[in-house]
Write a protein that holds these residues in place. Structure first.
Motif, PDB file in Angstrom:
ATOM      1  N   THR A 194       0.855  -1.205   0.000  1.00 58.52           N
ATOM      2  CA  THR A 194       0.000   0.000   0.000  1.00 58.52           C
ATOM      3  C   THR A 194       0.889   1.253   0.000  1.00 58.52           C
ATOM      4  N   ARG A 195       0.329   2.380  -0.262  1.00 59.86           N
ATOM      5  CA  ARG A 195       1.087   3.620  -0.405  1.00 59.86           C
ATOM      6  C   ARG A 195       0.563   4.706   0.516  1.00 59.86           C
ATOM      7  N   ASP A 196       1.472   5.567   0.991  1.00 55.58           N
ATOM      8  CA  ASP A 196       1.064   6.837   1.586  1.00 55.58           C
ATOM      9  C   ASP A 196       1.046   7.867   0.461  1.00 55.58           C
ATOM     10  N   PHE A 197       0.342   8.961   0.691  1.00 57.37           N
ATOM     11  CA  PHE A 197       0.357  10.066  -0.277  1.00 57.37           C
ATOM     12  C   PHE A 197       0.733  11.353   0.443  1.00 57.37           C
ATOM     13  N   PRO A 198       2.018  11.513   0.754  1.00 56.90           N
ATOM     14  CA  PRO A 198       2.464  12.799   1.318  1.00 56.90           C
ATOM     15  C   PRO A 198       2.259  13.882   0.268  1.00 56.90           C
ATOM     16  N   ARG A 253      -6.478  -5.955  -3.696  1.00 58.43           N
ATOM     17  CA  ARG A 253      -6.313  -7.395  -3.931  1.00 58.43           C
ATOM     18  C   ARG A 253      -5.301  -7.907  -2.912  1.00 58.43           C
ATOM     19  N   TYR A 254      -5.532  -9.169  -2.477  1.00 60.66           N
ATOM     20  CA  TYR A 254      -4.553  -9.726  -1.539  1.00 60.66           C
ATOM     21  C   TYR A 254      -3.653 -10.657  -2.332  1.00 60.66           C
ATOM     22  N   GLU A 255      -2.508 -10.140  -2.683  1.00 60.52           N
ATOM     23  CA  GLU A 255      -1.586 -10.951  -3.490  1.00 60.52           C
ATOM     24  C   GLU A 255      -0.371 -11.293  -2.641  1.00 60.52           C
ATOM     25  N   ARG A 256       0.060 -12.530  -2.723  1.00 61.30           N
ATOM     26  CA  ARG A 256       1.278 -12.905  -2.006  1.00 61.30           C
ATOM     27  C   ARG A 256       2.353 -11.923  -2.428  1.00 61.30           C
ATOM     28  N   MET A 257       3.057 -11.341  -1.493  1.00 61.91           N
ATOM     29  CA  MET A 257       4.022 -10.302  -1.860  1.00 61.91           C
ATOM     30  C   MET A 257       5.225 -10.862  -2.612  1.00 61.91           C
ATOM     31  N   THR A 258       5.134 -12.167  -2.950  1.00 68.41           N
ATOM     32  CA  THR A 258       6.291 -12.759  -3.670  1.00 68.41           C
ATOM     33  C   THR A 258       6.638 -11.899  -4.891  1.00 68.41           C
ATOM     34  N   ARG A 259       5.562 -11.429  -5.573  1.00 71.29           N
ATOM     35  CA  ARG A 259       5.866 -10.656  -6.793  1.00 71.29           C
ATOM     36  C   ARG A 259       6.038  -9.174  -6.483  1.00 71.29           C
ATOM     37  N   GLY A 260       5.913  -8.826  -5.157  1.00 72.88           N
ATOM     38  CA  GLY A 260       6.168  -7.436  -4.781  1.00 72.88           C
ATOM     39  C   GLY A 260       5.235  -6.453  -5.444  1.00 72.88           C
ATOM     40  N   ARG A 261       4.108  -6.957  -5.929  1.00 75.11           N
ATOM     41  CA  ARG A 261       3.182  -6.019  -6.574  1.00 75.11           C
ATOM     42  C   ARG A 261       2.305  -5.345  -5.533  1.00 75.11           C
ATOM     43  N   ARG A 262       1.657  -4.267  -5.945  1.00 73.29           N
ATOM     44  CA  ARG A 262       0.847  -3.486  -5.003  1.00 73.29           C
ATOM     45  C   ARG A 262      -0.457  -4.211  -4.676  1.00 73.29           C
ATOM     46  N   ARG A 263      -1.000  -3.882  -3.531  1.00 68.25           N
ATOM     47  CA  ARG A 263      -2.272  -4.498  -3.118  1.00 68.25           C
ATOM     48  C   ARG A 263      -3.429  -3.525  -3.243  1.00 68.25           C
ATOM     49  N   LEU A 268      -8.956 -12.093  -3.830  1.00 67.92           N
ATOM     50  CA  LEU A 268      -9.940 -11.278  -3.118  1.00 67.92           C
ATOM     51  C   LEU A 268      -9.490 -11.011  -1.679  1.00 67.92           C
ATOM     52  N   TYR A 269      -9.551  -9.767  -1.293  1.00 65.63           N
ATOM     53  CA  TYR A 269      -9.152  -9.349   0.060  1.00 65.63           C
ATOM     54  C   TYR A 269     -10.386  -9.494   0.950  1.00 65.63           C
ATOM     55  N   CYS A 270     -10.674 -10.696   1.371  1.00 73.01           N
ATOM     56  CA  CYS A 270     -11.947 -10.974   2.049  1.00 73.01           C
ATOM     57  C   CYS A 270     -11.696 -11.477   3.469  1.00 73.01           C
ATOM     58  N   PHE A 271     -12.705 -11.301   4.335  1.00 73.81           N
ATOM     59  CA  PHE A 271     -12.585 -11.736   5.733  1.00 73.81           C
ATOM     60  C   PHE A 271     -13.968 -11.784   6.371  1.00 73.81           C
ATOM     61  N   GLU A 272     -13.993 -12.270   7.583  1.00 74.02           N
ATOM     62  CA  GLU A 272     -15.262 -12.315   8.321  1.00 74.02           C
ATOM     63  C   GLU A 272     -15.243 -11.196   9.347  1.00 74.02           C
ATOM     64  N   ASP A 273     -16.287 -10.380   9.332  1.00 71.65           N
ATOM     65  CA  ASP A 273     -16.251  -9.229  10.248  1.00 71.65           C
ATOM     66  C   ASP A 273     -16.752  -9.643  11.633  1.00 71.65           C
ATOM     67  N   ARG A 274     -16.811  -8.736  12.544  1.00 73.86           N
ATOM     68  CA  ARG A 274     -17.182  -9.066  13.934  1.00 73.86           C
ATOM     69  C   ARG A 274     -18.635  -9.467  14.051  1.00 73.86           C
ATOM     70  N   GLY A 275     -19.383  -9.288  12.951  1.00 69.06           N
ATOM     71  CA  GLY A 275     -20.789  -9.732  12.950  1.00 69.06           C
ATOM     72  C   GLY A 275     -20.907 -11.043  12.205  1.00 69.06           C
ATOM     73  N   ASN A 276     -19.756 -11.687  12.024  1.00 71.22           N
ATOM     74  CA  ASN A 276     -19.699 -12.957  11.272  1.00 71.22           C
ATOM     75  C   ASN A 276     -20.226 -12.842   9.838  1.00 71.22           C
ATOM     76  N   ARG A 277     -20.088 -11.672   9.270  1.00 72.46           N
ATOM     77  CA  ARG A 277     -20.483 -11.506   7.866  1.00 72.46           C
ATOM     78  C   ARG A 277     -19.259 -11.697   6.983  1.00 72.46           C
ATOM     79  N   ARG A 278     -19.429 -12.343   5.856  1.00 68.91           N
ATOM     80  CA  ARG A 278     -18.340 -12.454   4.886  1.00 68.91           C
ATOM     81  C   ARG A 278     -18.309 -11.162   4.077  1.00 68.91           C
ATOM     82  N   VAL A 279     -17.212 -10.432   4.221  1.00 66.36           N
ATOM     83  CA  VAL A 279     -17.067  -9.148   3.523  1.00 66.36           C
ATOM     84  C   VAL A 279     -15.747  -9.128   2.762  1.00 66.36           C
ATOM     85  N   ALA A 280     -15.610  -8.140   1.891  1.00 67.17           N
ATOM     86  CA  ALA A 280     -14.380  -8.040   1.085  1.00 67.17           C
ATOM     87  C   ALA A 280     -14.086  -6.578   0.785  1.00 67.17           C
TER      88      ALA A 280
END
Ligand SMILES: OCc1cccc(Br)n1
Length: 446
Positions: A35-39, A134-144, A88-100
């Protein structure tokens, strides 16, 4: 133990919240991987880019929309083997909902169109600029994460919509100094593949998956492509004809192969005819191998490419007439594109076209002693009320410091509040480029 918990961020009750003195370990001050900052300097370039996105969209009569970066995972769980699904950058939230975190904007747009239903009148011309993940294994060092500009036309079935969208992207390129020498558009239609699959009685529900596989040509070995196509129950003959049709070099050759009655020929001919009327024929070319990697495209597809062939696709889009029904909505003809904020900056760097963007402020206001700080605030407020931009020096600083800051923030004018002048109701003004200086009544400042 509690303090340790506080340090390591593990949950646990604490008599009082940890204070900075509790933390010895310095936190990682870099942004999360990928990810990036934008100073300020980076943010000026991003704002410049987005301003051009916005002004082009508005010049084409499009209205801006936005939606949450967080969506239900269900919006993106297409089963067509797309890379965008695998990452897909997905997870289960604190309400047990599948979100991305959204990987693209089009499904959110489709959701909003369904939600609005009959309360909006077609055609809709909507645009959005949003961060996608996107959740990409950082092996390729690409941005997420990246920011995407999308424009979509909802409710127009013919290729006049695609022609308009391509025109808007070309308008953007021209605004920032990119020409048809730098960039082109490869254009095709998925109806070519659809026609071949129809001739081999391949069921419709496999169409998206076959297109996603075909899009991987040049990215994965041919044997794997053929294996995926066979897994989709395509006959050897169907596989061979599919791969063969992608090598067709012109519309004329395509017409010979498919016959002139096929709808796709008419579509593409109309698109190229419209391009000629818009005056952007030199920007586009037919390329049968273009399919794009999103499962939901159903018709014309296009992608912007750098003619030197060094960079990844700059942008891409197409028609997606069946997306809404995949979410249970009524299908409405639709087309759109996505334009990322990364490749275009690489292209501008390559071509020496990055704009010079420095901070700008019209005034820097300072007082010569701290008893006049209030007077300086009054002067700043007066100027701001008149629409001027003002950097107000907030501490008692020597003039040398003020001049250095004025230069750093690129101030045009220095306003000095001094005691003897203030008593006369005037302030000192110094034009920082010409060096001219004079006194002026506060009320006459503008
Ligand atoms: O272009 C595919 C994509 C989607 C989300 C984030 C990034 Br970086 N790239």
């Amino acid at each position: 133990a509690e303090l340790d918990n506080a340090r390591t961020g593990r949950s646990g009750s604490l008599a009082s919240p940890p204070t900075s003195s509790d933390f010895k370990q310095k936190i990682d001050v870099n942004p999360p991987k990928g990810t990036r900052d934008f100073p300020p300097e980076e943010m000026r370039l991003r704002s410049w880019l987005f301003q051009n996105f916005r002004e082009v969209s508005q010049s084409f009569g499009f209205e801006e929309i936005d939606f949450p970066v967080l969506e239900s995972e269900a919006l993106f769980v297409r089963k067509a083997g797309e890379e965008i699904r695998d990452q897909l950058y997905c997870f289960e939230d604190r309400g047990n909902r599948r979100v991305a975190l959204r990987p693209e904007l089009t499904p959110s747009l489709a959701r909003l169109v369904i939600q609005k239903g009959k309360s909006v009148s077609l055609p809709l011309k909507w645009f959005a600029i949003g961060q996608c993940w996107r959740y990409e294994r950082m092996t390729r060092g690409r941005r997420r994460e990246h920011y995407q500009w999308n424009m979509d036309i909802i409710g127009v079935p013919n290729v006049t919509a695609e022609a308009e969208l391509i025109s808007s992207i070309i308008t953007f390129f021209k605004r920032i100094g990119i020409t048809a020498v730098d960039v082109g558009f490869k254009v095709s239609s998925r109806k070519v593949l659809q026609e071949v699959l129809r001739r081999y009685s391949v069921p419709d529900n496999l169409f998206g998956r076959v297109c996603v596989t075909i899009d991987k040509l040049e990215k994965i070995p041919m044997d794997d492509i053929k294996k995926e196509l066979r897994a989709a129950e395509l006959s050897e003959q169907a596989v061979e004809e599919l791969l063969q049709i992608l090598t067709v070099k012109s519309l004329e050759e395509l017409e010979e192969k498919l016959g002139s009655s096929v709808e796709v020929i008419a579509d593409l001919k109309q698109l190229f005819s419209l391009a000629e009327k818009y005056g952007y024929s030199e920007w586009i070319q037919f390329d049968a191998s273009i399919v794009r990697g999103l499962a939901y495209y159903t018709g014309i597809v296009f992608e912007g490419f750098d003619r030197e062939g060094k960079l990844r696709a700059i942008c891409g889009g197409g028609r997606y007439d069946r997306l809404l029904s995949t979410f249970g909505g009524e299908d409405v003809p639709a087309c759109g594109f996505g334009f990322g904020d990364a490749v275009i900056v690489e292209l501008l760097k390559e071509r020496g076209l990055l704009p010079e963007l420095s901070p700008q402020v019209q005034n820097i206001v300072c007082s010569l002693d701290q008893d006049l700080q209030g007077a300086a605030s009054l002067v700043a407020a007066r100027l701001r009320d008149k629409g001027q931009t003002v950097d107000l020096v907030l501490e008692n600083k020597p003039l040398k410091w003020v001049f250095k800051r004025a230069s750093r923030i690129n101030a045009q004018r220095l306003i000095i509040v001094g005691s003897s002048e203030w008593e006369k109701g005037v302030v000192g003004v110094k034009m920082l480029s010409s060096g001219e200086q004079y006194e002026i009544k506060v009320d006459e400042l503008e």
